[in-house]
Design a protein around this motif. Structure first.
Motif, PDB file in Angstrom:
ATOM      1  N   PHE A  49       0.967  -1.200  -0.028  1.00  0.00           N
ATOM      2  CA  PHE A  49       0.024   0.013  -0.281  1.00  0.00           C
ATOM      3  C   PHE A  49       0.770   1.200  -0.033  1.00  0.00           C
ATOM      4  N   ARG A  50       1.872   1.204   0.753  1.00  0.00           N
ATOM      5  CA  ARG A  50       2.838   2.493   0.898  1.00  0.00           C
ATOM      6  C   ARG A  50       3.622   2.502  -0.620  1.00  0.00           C
ATOM      7  N   ALA A  51       3.947   1.365  -1.151  1.00  0.00           N
ATOM      8  CA  ALA A  51       4.609   1.621  -2.338  1.00  0.00           C
ATOM      9  C   ALA A  51       3.691   1.950  -3.529  1.00  0.00           C
ATOM     10  N   THR A  52       2.460   1.656  -3.639  1.00  0.00           N
ATOM     11  CA  THR A  52       1.771   2.159  -4.433  1.00  0.00           C
ATOM     12  C   THR A  52       0.558   2.929  -4.652  1.00  0.00           C
ATOM     13  N   MET A 108      -5.948   2.698   5.906  1.00  0.00           N
ATOM     14  CA  MET A 108      -6.781   3.914   6.194  1.00  0.00           C
ATOM     15  C   MET A 108      -6.251   4.808   7.206  1.00  0.00           C
ATOM     16  N   ILE A 109      -6.192   4.241   8.440  1.00  0.00           N
ATOM     17  CA  ILE A 109      -5.706   5.085   9.547  1.00  0.00           C
ATOM     18  C   ILE A 109      -4.225   5.592   9.421  1.00  0.00           C
ATOM     19  N   SER A 110      -3.433   4.667   8.700  1.00  0.00           N
ATOM     20  CA  SER A 110      -2.113   4.861   8.473  1.00  0.00           C
ATOM     21  C   SER A 110      -1.763   6.208   7.660  1.00  0.00           C
ATOM     22  N   ALA A 111      -2.855   6.289   6.472  1.00  0.00           N
ATOM     23  CA  ALA A 111      -2.726   7.089   5.687  1.00  0.00           C
ATOM     24  C   ALA A 111      -3.206   8.602   6.112  1.00  0.00           C
ATOM     25  N   PHE A 112      -4.440   8.309   7.090  1.00  0.00           N
ATOM     26  CA  PHE A 112      -4.973   9.353   7.742  1.00  0.00           C
ATOM     27  C   PHE A 112      -4.047  10.151   8.569  1.00  0.00           C
TER      28      PHE A 112
END
Length: 122
Positions: free
Chosen positions: A29-32, A66-70
């Protein structure tokens, strides 16, 4: 930068049953999708790490992504305090939630943000 800088900031995702996440999936998810997240700040805080392929495992992956992105660069706990399948397909969810929130209130440090997983595919 949109990343958090206060090391004391804490967020958590919680779910029972097969709820968990894939660290490799978070790296992908981080890479893409979201190169600003910090997977090293995400960790389990219980012995139950979910079960790949289970109903709540996909929900746990989504919640963790999602929580990691927010909350980029925020310390993130992934918590599954009850691995019983009755929490997904039966009457066990309420008991699992009550046990979790009761225990949460007794923690020395509670998260600033809490995401509760209520979903299941069934």
């Amino acid at each position: 930068s949109l990343a958090a800088t206060n090391p004391a900031t804490l967020q958590m995702v919680w779910g029972p049953g097969t709820f968990g996440y894939s660290p490799l999936g978070l790296q992908a998810f981080r890479a893409t999708q979201c190169p600003g997240i910090n997977p090293s700040k995400v960790r389990f805080d219980t012995d139950h790490h979910g079960r790949f392929g289970g109903d709540n495992f996909m929900e746990g992956n989504l919640d963790t992504h999602m929580i990691s992105a927010f909350g980029m660069n925020v310390s993130t706990l992934v918590s599954n305090t009850n691995a019983s399948l009755s929490t997904e397909e039966g009457d066990g969810f309420g008991v699992a939630l009550l046990d979790f929130v009761t225990g949460l209130a007794n923690r020395a440090v509670v998260p600033h943000v809490l995401s509760l997983s209520l979903g299941s595919l069934s």
